[in-house]
Design an enzyme around this catalytic site. Structure first.
Site, PDB file in Angstrom:
ATOM      1  N   LYS A  71       0.833  -1.216   0.000  1.00 51.84           N
ATOM      2  CA  LYS A  71       0.000   0.000   0.000  1.00 51.84           C
ATOM      3  C   LYS A  71       0.866   1.265   0.000  1.00 51.84           C
ATOM      4  CE  LYS A  71      -2.247   1.262   4.009  1.00 51.84           C
ATOM      5  NZ  LYS A  71      -1.989   2.652   4.395  1.00 51.84           N
ATOM      6  N   SER A  72       1.859   1.316   0.879  1.00 54.66           N
ATOM      7  CA  SER A  72       2.704   2.522   0.951  1.00 54.66           C
ATOM      8  C   SER A  72       3.438   2.752  -0.366  1.00 54.66           C
ATOM      9  CB  SER A  72       3.734   2.373   2.068  1.00 54.66           C
ATOM     10  OG  SER A  72       3.096   2.402   3.312  1.00 54.66           O
ATOM     11  N   ARG A  83       3.017   5.871  -3.221  1.00 59.44           N
ATOM     12  CA  ARG A  83       4.187   6.643  -3.642  1.00 59.44           C
ATOM     13  C   ARG A  83       4.428   6.489  -5.134  1.00 59.44           C
ATOM     14  NH1 ARG A  83       4.349   5.658   1.502  1.00 59.44           N
ATOM     15  NH2 ARG A  83       5.610   6.869   2.972  1.00 59.44           N
ATOM     16  N   ARG A  99      -8.215  13.141  11.770  1.00 59.81           N
ATOM     17  CA  ARG A  99      -6.785  12.835  11.931  1.00 59.81           C
ATOM     18  C   ARG A  99      -5.967  14.127  11.991  1.00 59.81           C
ATOM     19  NH1 ARG A  99      -5.847   7.521   9.105  1.00 59.81           N
ATOM     20  NH2 ARG A  99      -3.814   7.649  10.085  1.00 59.81           N
ATOM     21  N   ASP A 103       1.548  -0.396  11.963  1.00 57.69           N
ATOM     22  CA  ASP A 103       0.218  -0.804  11.478  1.00 57.69           C
ATOM     23  C   ASP A 103      -0.186  -2.198  11.949  1.00 57.69           C
ATOM     24  OD1 ASP A 103      -0.202   1.578  10.148  1.00 57.69           O
ATOM     25  OD2 ASP A 103       0.609   0.840   8.245  1.00 57.69           O
ATOM     26  N   LYS A 114      -4.522   6.821  14.466  1.00 56.53           N
ATOM     27  CA  LYS A 114      -4.679   6.049  13.225  1.00 56.53           C
ATOM     28  C   LYS A 114      -6.146   6.088  12.772  1.00 56.53           C
ATOM     29  CE  LYS A 114      -0.426   5.118  12.762  1.00 56.53           C
ATOM     30  NZ  LYS A 114       0.282   5.722  11.622  1.00 56.53           N
ATOM     31  N   ARG A 132      -6.454   3.375  18.026  1.00 50.10           N
ATOM     32  CA  ARG A 132      -6.211   1.931  18.038  1.00 50.10           C
ATOM     33  C   ARG A 132      -5.771   1.404  19.397  1.00 50.10           C
ATOM     34  NH1 ARG A 132      -3.623   0.891  12.119  1.00 50.10           N
ATOM     35  NH2 ARG A 132      -5.606   0.803  10.984  1.00 50.10           N
ATOM     36  N   ARG A 169      -7.924  -2.551   9.400  1.00 50.27           N
ATOM     37  CA  ARG A 169      -7.023  -3.510  10.078  1.00 50.27           C
ATOM     38  C   ARG A 169      -7.688  -4.126  11.307  1.00 50.27           C
ATOM     39  NH1 ARG A 169      -2.638  -2.812   6.977  1.00 50.27           N
ATOM     40  NH2 ARG A 169      -1.991  -0.700   6.478  1.00 50.27           N
TER      41      ARG A 169
HETATM   42  C1  S3P Z   1       2.315   5.119   6.001  1.00 54.35           C
HETATM   43  C2  S3P Z   1       2.872   5.478   7.182  1.00 54.35           C
HETATM   44  C3  S3P Z   1       2.295   5.148   8.491  1.00 54.35           C
HETATM   45  C4  S3P Z   1       1.269   4.036   8.389  1.00 54.35           C
HETATM   46  C5  S3P Z   1       0.344   4.187   7.223  1.00 54.35           C
HETATM   47  C6  S3P Z   1       1.106   4.280   5.921  1.00 54.35           C
HETATM   48  C7  S3P Z   1       2.960   5.564   4.751  1.00 54.35           C
HETATM   49  O1  S3P Z   1       1.668   6.293   9.037  1.00 54.35           O
HETATM   50  O2  S3P Z   1       0.541   3.949   9.581  1.00 54.35           O
HETATM   51  O3  S3P Z   1      -0.550   3.093   7.137  1.00 54.35           O
HETATM   52  O4  S3P Z   1       2.668   5.005   3.689  1.00 54.35           O
HETATM   53  O5  S3P Z   1       3.788   6.475   4.819  1.00 54.35           O
HETATM   54  P1  S3P Z   1       2.550   7.368   9.844  1.00 54.35           P
HETATM   55  O6  S3P Z   1       3.624   7.752   8.946  1.00 54.35           O
HETATM   56  O7  S3P Z   1       1.639   8.534  10.119  1.00 54.35           O
HETATM   57  O8  S3P Z   1       2.971   6.666  11.100  1.00 54.35           O
END
Ligand code: S3P
Length: 446
Positions: A25-26, A30, A125, A321, A348, A352, A393
């Site tokens: 996902k991250s 990007r 958030r 996560d 989050k 959580r 999650r």
């Molecule tokens: C993410 C960073 C994390 C994570 C999120 C995805 C990212 O958040 O919890 O699911 O893709 O950079 P934080 O950077 O706010 O901790």
């Protein structure tokens, strides 16, 4: 709106098999955004097609970026760092904090006027963690009491942003990435210092695209972008945060053995492997390799009795996560598990700490909530009905409790899992899990 469904899982046989998961996902977020900032065509394979990544793609669409999704192959026509078209209406980032925070950084660099908004959950958030440093860089940005909607005013290309030396208040890859993107349009080198090892995918990917980004310990130095970013050609690895659900599923059922192939094992993301190992699960990473700058491997887990552990410090950041699913594993470990230094979990998709503890309590677990963590007494979960609270999650984690509970566990509003892991239910079924998924009216066995 997705049709509502309840989810009940059970395991009559040990879990076994090999699985291949959707892309990370991250990295998907990007890859889509950075491809838009490059000049030319990027081709990204194994892109995660899910609720949150669609939020990013829809936003890019509204900013004039042409992209095409063919199954899980994403093609993006990048238009450069200042290539966005001002959108006609506020951008809807849905439930995706990664979308809003990273886009804010990219729009700051581009100087494009725009309002970023999202779901009621996203509006809760904290955004002051990005707006405060962006303001110090000279970005004309406003928020609604530190939350979305965020509005950026236009900025002329002749007015670069101000380079900064910032110490980030939290270890957050979203904050770090937002500021790295803005720093690409600054008037000199910016340095961002973080208190913990948050995921470093942005640094790796932008550096591979030609940006001048240097990392020394916990400090990232970013030079202004002088040449266009090179388009991406990459296959994304599977998401270790999704793999974690399957690994814990197998860890909970005696006799299980599982291999999840082609998973990203970037050390800033592998805290969950370290902790599950410490709990007693037998985990090995096979065929380690590097794909497009990211470490990748095949993760094998052999179930073994689990023991309680204490988690705190940097490990928290490296598994940020995975606490919902880790908490479920802790429910079936012998002894009392303790989590410390994890107050960030309160910011989050849900709080959580409080929501997780509340739902575990309804399942009979002896759990105690603290400001920065919780304790769980293993062997106390009885079963029952609980709710996902709009947190993908939480939905998947709570459902897994049914694999080892003395009585069934049903998760209401489980449809939210499609935000990050469409195919979760099918994947579990392939591993041998019995799945009941259906609306309250027509609960069907699948
Ligand atoms: C993410 C960073 C994390 C994570 C999120 C995805 C990212 O958040 O919890 O699911 O893709 O950079 P934080 O950077 O706010 O901790």
């Amino acid at each position: 709106m997705q049709p509502q469904f309840d989810l009940t899982l059970s395991a009559d046989v040990p879990l076994g098999g090999t699985c291949l998961l959707p892309g990370d996902k991250s990295l998907s977020h990007r890859a889509a955004l950075f491809a838009a900032l490059a000049e030319g065509e990027s081709v990204i394979d194994r892109f995660l097609v899910s609720g949150v990544t669609h939020a990013m793609l829809n936003a890019l669409d509204a900013l004039g970026i042409v992209w095409h999704l063919d199954d899980s192959r994403l093609t993006v026509q990048g238009r450069g760092l200042r290539g966005f078209t001002p959108p006609a209406a506020p951008l809807d980032c849905g439930n995706s904090a990664t979308t809003i925070r990273l886009l804010a950084g990219a729009l700051a660099a581009a100087g494009t006027p725009c309002t970023l908004d999202g779901s009621a959950g996203l509006r809760r958030r904290p955004m002051d963690r990005i707006t405060a440093p962006l303001l110090r860089m000279g970005v004309p940005i406003t928020s609604s009491d530190g939350c979305a909607p965020l509005t950026l005013a236009a900025r002329a290309a002749s007015h670069p942003l101000t380079a900064v030396d910032e110490t980030l208040p939290v270890a957050s890859a979203q904050v770090k990435s937002c500021l790295i993107l803005a720093a690409l349009a600054a008037d000199g080198e910016s340095t961002l210092r973080e208190p913990g090892p948050s995921r470093d995918h942005t640094e790796r990917m932008l550096a591979a695209m030609g940006a001048d980004i240097r990392v020394e310990g916990r400090a990232v130095t970013v030079a202004p972008l002088l040449q266009p970013l090179t388009p991406l050609r990459m296959t994304l690895p599977g998401d270790i945060s999704s793999a974690a659900f399957l690994l814990v599923a197998a860890a909970l059922v005696p006799g299980s053995e599982l291999c999840v192939r082609d998973v990203g094992v970037n050390p800033t993301r592998t805290g969950i492997l370290d902790v599950l190992r410490e709990m007693g699960a037998r985990i090995t990473v096979e065929n380690p390799r590097v794909v497009a700058g990211e470490p990748v491997g095949d993760i094998r887990l052999v179930a073994a009795p689990l023991q309680a552990v204490r988690v705190g410090g940097d490990t928290v950041v490296r598994m940020i996560d995975e606490f919902p699913v880790f908490a479920v594993a802790a429910c079936f470990a012998s002894g009392v598990t303790e989590v410390h230094d994890a107050e960030e979990l309160r910011y989050k998709e849900t709080d959580r700490i409080s929501v997780l503890c509340g739902e575990l309590k309804t399942l009979g677990v002896q759990v105690a909530e603290r400001r920065d963590g919780f304790t769980i007494k293993g062997g106390t979960l009885t079963g029952g009905a609980c709710d996902a609270h709009g947190d993908h999650r939480l939905a998947m984690s709570l459902a897994l409790a049914g694999l080892a509970a003395p009585a069934p566990v049903t998760v209401h509003h489980a449809e939210i899992l499609n935000e990050s892991f469409p195919g979760f239910v099918e994947q579990l079924r392939e591993l041998g899990v019995s799945v009941r998924a259906g609306s309250k009216e027509s609960s069907e066995s699948k």
